[in-house]
Design a protein around this motif. Sequence first.
Motif, PDB file in Angstrom:
ATOM      1  N   GLU A  99       0.832  -1.195   0.000  1.00 20.89           N
ATOM      2  CA  GLU A  99       0.000   0.000   0.000  1.00 20.89           C
ATOM      3  C   GLU A  99       0.880   1.264   0.000  1.00 20.89           C
ATOM      4  OE1 GLU A  99      -2.963   0.203  -0.836  1.00 20.89           O
ATOM      5  OE2 GLU A  99      -2.952   2.388  -0.541  1.00 20.89           O
ATOM      6  N   TYR A 100       1.912   1.239   0.832  1.00 19.45           N
ATOM      7  CA  TYR A 100       2.849   2.370   0.867  1.00 19.45           C
ATOM      8  C   TYR A 100       3.474   2.598  -0.519  1.00 19.45           C
ATOM      9  CZ  TYR A 100       7.596   4.158   0.860  1.00 19.45           C
ATOM     10  OH  TYR A 100       8.744   4.799   0.486  1.00 19.45           O
ATOM     11  N   ASN A 102       2.311   1.777  -3.496  1.00 23.42           N
ATOM     12  CA  ASN A 102       1.318   2.380  -4.386  1.00 23.42           C
ATOM     13  C   ASN A 102       1.167   3.872  -4.119  1.00 23.42           C
ATOM     14  OD1 ASN A 102       0.715   0.165  -5.868  1.00 23.42           O
ATOM     15  ND2 ASN A 102      -1.142  -0.374  -4.742  1.00 23.42           N
ATOM     16  N   GLU A 103       1.082   4.215  -2.842  1.00 24.25           N
ATOM     17  CA  GLU A 103       0.917   5.632  -2.480  1.00 24.25           C
ATOM     18  C   GLU A 103       2.124   6.454  -2.933  1.00 24.25           C
ATOM     19  OE1 GLU A 103      -1.573   7.569  -1.419  1.00 24.25           O
ATOM     20  OE2 GLU A 103      -2.649   5.724  -1.901  1.00 24.25           O
ATOM     21  N   ARG A 106       1.740   6.924  -6.658  1.00 26.33           N
ATOM     22  CA  ARG A 106       0.625   7.841  -6.939  1.00 26.33           C
ATOM     23  C   ARG A 106       1.057   9.282  -6.734  1.00 26.33           C
ATOM     24  NH1 ARG A 106      -3.250   4.411  -4.150  1.00 26.33           N
ATOM     25  NH2 ARG A 106      -4.027   3.151  -5.851  1.00 26.33           N
ATOM     26  N   TYR A 107       1.694   9.519  -5.589  1.00 25.31           N
ATOM     27  CA  TYR A 107       2.120  10.865  -5.230  1.00 25.31           C
ATOM     28  C   TYR A 107       3.072  11.441  -6.279  1.00 25.31           C
ATOM     29  CZ  TYR A 107       4.522  14.529  -2.591  1.00 25.31           C
ATOM     30  OH  TYR A 107       5.070  15.717  -2.196  1.00 25.31           O
ATOM     31  N   LYS A 110       1.558  11.807  -9.990  1.00 26.33           N
ATOM     32  CA  LYS A 110       0.657  12.963 -10.044  1.00 26.33           C
ATOM     33  C   LYS A 110       1.458  14.252 -10.173  1.00 26.33           C
ATOM     34  CE  LYS A 110      -3.532  12.312  -7.718  1.00 26.33           C
ATOM     35  NZ  LYS A 110      -4.209  12.227  -6.411  1.00 26.33           N
ATOM     36  N   GLU A 120      -3.078   4.495 -12.764  1.00 25.04           N
ATOM     37  CA  GLU A 120      -3.650   3.215 -12.335  1.00 25.04           C
ATOM     38  C   GLU A 120      -3.075   2.062 -13.169  1.00 25.04           C
ATOM     39  OE1 GLU A 120      -5.098   2.884  -9.436  1.00 25.04           O
ATOM     40  OE2 GLU A 120      -4.831   5.057  -9.322  1.00 25.04           O
ATOM     41  N   TYR A 200       8.447   9.438   1.717  1.00 25.30           N
ATOM     42  CA  TYR A 200       7.886   9.848   0.421  1.00 25.30           C
ATOM     43  C   TYR A 200       8.856  10.686  -0.406  1.00 25.30           C
ATOM     44  CZ  TYR A 200       3.534   7.623   1.387  1.00 25.30           C
ATOM     45  OH  TYR A 200       2.590   6.658   1.616  1.00 25.30           O
TER      46      TYR A 200
END
Length: 313
Positions: A99-100, A102-103, A106-107, A110, A120, A200
Motif C-alpha cells: 500500500e505504501y 502504491n501511495e 501515486r504521489y 501525479k 492506475e 515519500y
Amino acid sequence: MDIHKIVIPTPYDIGDVNAFLVKGEALSLFDAGPKTKEAYEALKEGISAAGYNMNDIEQVVLTHHHPDHAGWGDAFPNAKILGHEYVDQFLRKSPEFLEYRNEFYRYHLKRNGIPEIFIEKYLENRKEMNYFGSNPLTHCLKEGDEVPGHPGMKVVYTPGHAQSHFIFHDEKTNSVIGGDLLLDSVASNPLIEPPIDLSYSRPKALLQYRDSLIKLRDLRVNKVYAGHGNDIDNVSELINLRLQRDYLRAKQVYELLNEPKTVIEITKSLYSTIYKTQLGLTLSKAIGYLDLLESKGMVTAQLVDDINVFSRT
Ligand SMILES: [Zn+2]
C-alpha cells in the motif's frame, strides 16, 4: 575465485539472467533467477554441472531485489538468504508495504503530470509480484561487510538501478560480482523506486547510479561478473561510455526545454512510440535526465497547480 556461471532464462525483455556459484568456505549462489519453472530447471542443471545439488547450497546472496534476480531463494532447503534489508520488503510483501509503495508512486506520478488513467495502469503493472521469492532474508548485509563464508569479499552498496543494489568485491582476484550495475550490451536503467527509509522523498536514481558507477571505476577491478550478458574486462572504458551517453541524452532534454514542460511532456517527446507501453521505464529515464540537469544548475522545477514544471535557469 572458484566461480561457476549459470545462465537462466527469464520472461522479461532483457533475456537471460546470470547467477554465480562460488565455492569459498561456504558454497554460495549469487542471485537466483526469476521464480519460474524454466529458471528452476536451469539452476538445477547448472548446479549439477558444477558437481553439486540443490541441498548443498549454503547461502543465496542477492545483488538486488528485482524479480529476475531474487526469485529462487526459496529453492534451497539448507540455504540462508542474504541481501540488503530493502530486499526483504519484496520477499515478505506485507499489505502495508504494498500500500505504501502504491501511495509513493501515486504521489510522484501525479506531481509529474501523469494522467490518472496512466497512474492506475502503472500501478497494475507494478503489482506483478509473482516472480519474486517469498522466503524472507535470514541475514541483512551492509556496505563494508565481508560476505560470510568468503574471506576477502566485501559488500559495496551501489544504489541507482535498484535501491537495494550491492556488488561484491573479491579483493584477492580484484573482481566483482556486479549484478546490474554494469552490463556489456545494454545500459542499465535507474528506475524510480521508493527510498530505503520508506518515506515519500524520491531517490534521484540516475544521480545515485552515476555515483555508483564511479565507485566501481575507482575499485579498478579486472573483471565484472555481470548479471546479464558477458563478463566485462574493459570496465573503466565502458563506465566512461555509459556516463557520457547519459550526459548527451540529458543535453537533448535541455534542448527540448525551449519552453517550460512537465515530465510527461518530455517523456512523450523523447519516447513517442514506446512511452505508453513502457511508462515506468521511460518516465524514470526522463526524470533521471532532469535530475542530472538540475544538479548542474541548468534547469529548475516550479510547482504549478501541484505539478512540477521544468524550465531552463
Ligand atoms: Zn535489476
